[in-house]
Design a protein around this motif. Structure first.
Motif, PDB file in Angstrom:
ATOM      1  N   MET A  26       0.855  -1.151   0.000  1.00 32.25           N
ATOM      2  CA  MET A  26       0.000   0.000   0.000  1.00 32.25           C
ATOM      3  C   MET A  26       0.915   1.232   0.000  1.00 32.25           C
ATOM      4  SD  MET A  26      -2.649   1.216   3.013  1.00 32.25           S
ATOM      5  CE  MET A  26      -3.658  -0.217   2.809  1.00 32.25           C
ATOM      6  N   ARG A  27       0.737   2.066  -0.983  1.00 31.11           N
ATOM      7  CA  ARG A  27       1.531   3.292  -1.102  1.00 31.11           C
ATOM      8  C   ARG A  27       0.890   4.393  -0.261  1.00 31.11           C
ATOM      9  NH1 ARG A  27       5.879   5.711  -1.670  1.00 31.11           N
ATOM     10  NH2 ARG A  27       6.030   7.566  -2.936  1.00 31.11           N
ATOM     11  N   ILE A  28       1.674   4.987   0.642  1.00 31.54           N
ATOM     12  CA  ILE A  28       1.202   6.072   1.482  1.00 31.54           C
ATOM     13  C   ILE A  28       1.877   7.357   1.010  1.00 31.54           C
ATOM     14  CG2 ILE A  28       0.961   6.940   3.838  1.00 31.54           C
ATOM     15  CD1 ILE A  28      -0.285   4.196   3.578  1.00 31.54           C
ATOM     16  N   ASP A  74       4.034   6.034  13.645  1.00 29.37           N
ATOM     17  CA  ASP A  74       5.451   6.378  13.760  1.00 29.37           C
ATOM     18  C   ASP A  74       6.101   6.745  12.427  1.00 29.37           C
ATOM     19  OD1 ASP A  74       5.203   5.830  16.447  1.00 29.37           O
ATOM     20  OD2 ASP A  74       6.224   3.890  16.341  1.00 29.37           O
ATOM     21  N   VAL A  75       5.811   5.979  11.387  1.00 28.40           N
ATOM     22  CA  VAL A  75       6.480   6.169  10.099  1.00 28.40           C
ATOM     23  C   VAL A  75       5.729   7.143   9.201  1.00 28.40           C
ATOM     24  CG1 VAL A  75       7.283   4.999   8.004  1.00 28.40           C
ATOM     25  CG2 VAL A  75       7.519   3.873  10.226  1.00 28.40           C
ATOM     26  N   PHE A  76       4.405   6.999   9.138  1.00 24.89           N
ATOM     27  CA  PHE A  76       3.618   7.773   8.180  1.00 24.89           C
ATOM     28  C   PHE A  76       2.856   8.945   8.803  1.00 24.89           C
ATOM     29  CE2 PHE A  76       3.818   3.388   6.467  1.00 24.89           C
ATOM     30  CZ  PHE A  76       4.633   3.654   5.383  1.00 24.89           C
ATOM     31  N   GLY A  77       2.865   9.072  10.118  1.00 22.48           N
ATOM     32  CA  GLY A  77       2.195  10.182  10.779  1.00 22.48           C
ATOM     33  C   GLY A  77       0.682  10.116  10.733  1.00 22.48           C
ATOM     34  N   LEU A  78       0.139   8.916  10.615  1.00 20.40           N
ATOM     35  CA  LEU A  78      -1.311   8.729  10.517  1.00 20.40           C
ATOM     36  C   LEU A  78      -1.843   8.032  11.765  1.00 20.40           C
ATOM     37  CD1 LEU A  78      -1.575   7.520   6.828  1.00 20.40           C
ATOM     38  CD2 LEU A  78      -2.379   9.703   7.738  1.00 20.40           C
ATOM     39  N   ARG A 135      -2.660  10.800  -1.807  1.00 21.35           N
ATOM     40  CA  ARG A 135      -3.616   9.696  -1.862  1.00 21.35           C
ATOM     41  C   ARG A 135      -4.860  10.011  -1.050  1.00 21.35           C
ATOM     42  NH1 ARG A 135      -2.076   3.923  -2.360  1.00 21.35           N
ATOM     43  NH2 ARG A 135      -4.249   3.859  -3.005  1.00 21.35           N
ATOM     44  N   LEU A 136      -6.001   9.626  -1.584  1.00 16.33           N
ATOM     45  CA  LEU A 136      -7.260   9.761  -0.861  1.00 16.33           C
ATOM     46  C   LEU A 136      -7.348   8.666   0.208  1.00 16.33           C
ATOM     47  CD1 LEU A 136      -9.698  10.369  -3.837  1.00 16.33           C
ATOM     48  CD2 LEU A 136      -8.905  12.072  -2.190  1.00 16.33           C
ATOM     49  N   LEU A 137      -7.922   9.013   1.347  1.00 15.29           N
ATOM     50  CA  LEU A 137      -8.097   8.017   2.401  1.00 15.29           C
ATOM     51  C   LEU A 137      -8.991   6.879   1.932  1.00 15.29           C
ATOM     52  CD1 LEU A 137      -8.499  10.262   5.568  1.00 15.29           C
ATOM     53  CD2 LEU A 137      -6.458   9.052   4.778  1.00 15.29           C
ATOM     54  N   LYS A 138      -9.987   7.205   1.112  1.00 16.88           N
ATOM     55  CA  LYS A 138     -10.877   6.143   0.629  1.00 16.88           C
ATOM     56  C   LYS A 138     -10.129   5.178  -0.297  1.00 16.88           C
ATOM     57  CE  LYS A 138     -13.003   8.673  -3.211  1.00 16.88           C
ATOM     58  NZ  LYS A 138     -14.259   9.151  -3.741  1.00 16.88           N
ATOM     59  N   GLU A 139      -9.068   5.631  -0.954  1.00 17.73           N
ATOM     60  CA  GLU A 139      -8.241   4.728  -1.767  1.00 17.73           C
ATOM     61  C   GLU A 139      -7.475   3.758  -0.873  1.00 17.73           C
ATOM     62  OE1 GLU A 139      -7.170   7.620  -5.559  1.00 17.73           O
ATOM     63  OE2 GLU A 139      -5.757   7.481  -3.892  1.00 17.73           O
ATOM     64  N   LEU A 140      -6.942   4.275   0.233  1.00 15.48           N
ATOM     65  CA  LEU A 140      -6.252   3.401   1.180  1.00 15.48           C
ATOM     66  C   LEU A 140      -7.216   2.374   1.763  1.00 15.48           C
ATOM     67  CD1 LEU A 140      -3.993   5.908   3.170  1.00 15.48           C
ATOM     68  CD2 LEU A 140      -3.394   4.531   1.173  1.00 15.48           C
ATOM     69  N   ASP A 176       6.391   9.696   3.259  1.00 11.65           N
ATOM     70  CA  ASP A 176       5.755   8.838   2.273  1.00 11.65           C
ATOM     71  C   ASP A 176       6.495   7.501   2.222  1.00 11.65           C
ATOM     72  OD1 ASP A 176       4.167  10.984   1.731  1.00 11.65           O
ATOM     73  OD2 ASP A 176       5.048  11.453  -0.206  1.00 11.65           O
ATOM     74  N   GLY A 177       5.819   6.478   1.735  1.00 16.13           N
ATOM     75  CA  GLY A 177       6.468   5.175   1.612  1.00 16.13           C
ATOM     76  C   GLY A 177       5.465   4.078   1.327  1.00 16.13           C
ATOM     77  N   MET A 178       5.935   2.849   1.444  1.00 20.54           N
ATOM     78  CA  MET A 178       5.114   1.666   1.194  1.00 20.54           C
ATOM     79  C   MET A 178       4.864   0.924   2.503  1.00 20.54           C
ATOM     80  SD  MET A 178       4.392   1.318  -2.057  1.00 20.54           S
ATOM     81  CE  MET A 178       3.948  -0.389  -2.180  1.00 20.54           C
TER      82      MET A 178
END
Length: 117
Positions: free
Chosen positions: A1-3, A75-79, A7-12, A55-57
């Motif tokens: 999953m690409r963050i 921690d990594v993506f701030g979400l 990207r839209l949250l609904k895509e994630l 950003d990342g995978m």
């Protein structure tokens, strides 16, 4: 999953559900206790709810525990997010100690009409 910010949250959510169809990813804006509603705010992007991070995978693996994914996202993506499944009329149930595969299987059997072929 690409963050990434764009990207839209609904895509994630859709990408997550393609692997775990009975689970949900609930995202939270910084310092907000209630999950964002992707129904009422379908255009929300990662950048709208992110507090830092990069950003990342994220590689989804069914053997990962929910707590590990939630911690990595923070921690990594701030979400800020939770992995959960709907439990009847009482809302969502969160089981951080369970693996994604265990939760998805349990949630599948809680669905009203399940046919295993």
């Amino acid at each position: 999953m690409r963050i990434s910010d764009k990207r839209l949250l609904k895509e994630l959510q859709a990408e997550f559900r393609s692997d775990f169809p009975f689970l949900e990813m609930e995202f939270y804006k910084p310092d907000d206790l209630q999950a964002v509603s992707l129904i009422f705010e379908p255009g929300l992007r990662v950048s709208d709810v992110r507090s830092g991070g990069s950003d990342g995978m994220l590689v989804l693996n069914g053997n990962l525990r929910c707590a590990a994914i939630e911690q990595t996202m923070a921690d990594v993506f701030g979400l800020q997010m939770n992995v959960s499944y709907r439990k009847g009329i009482y809302g969502h149930f969160n089981a951080k100690g369970k693996t994604l595969t265990e939760l998805n299987y349990h949630a599948m059997h809680m669905a009203e009409a399940v046919t295993i072929v």
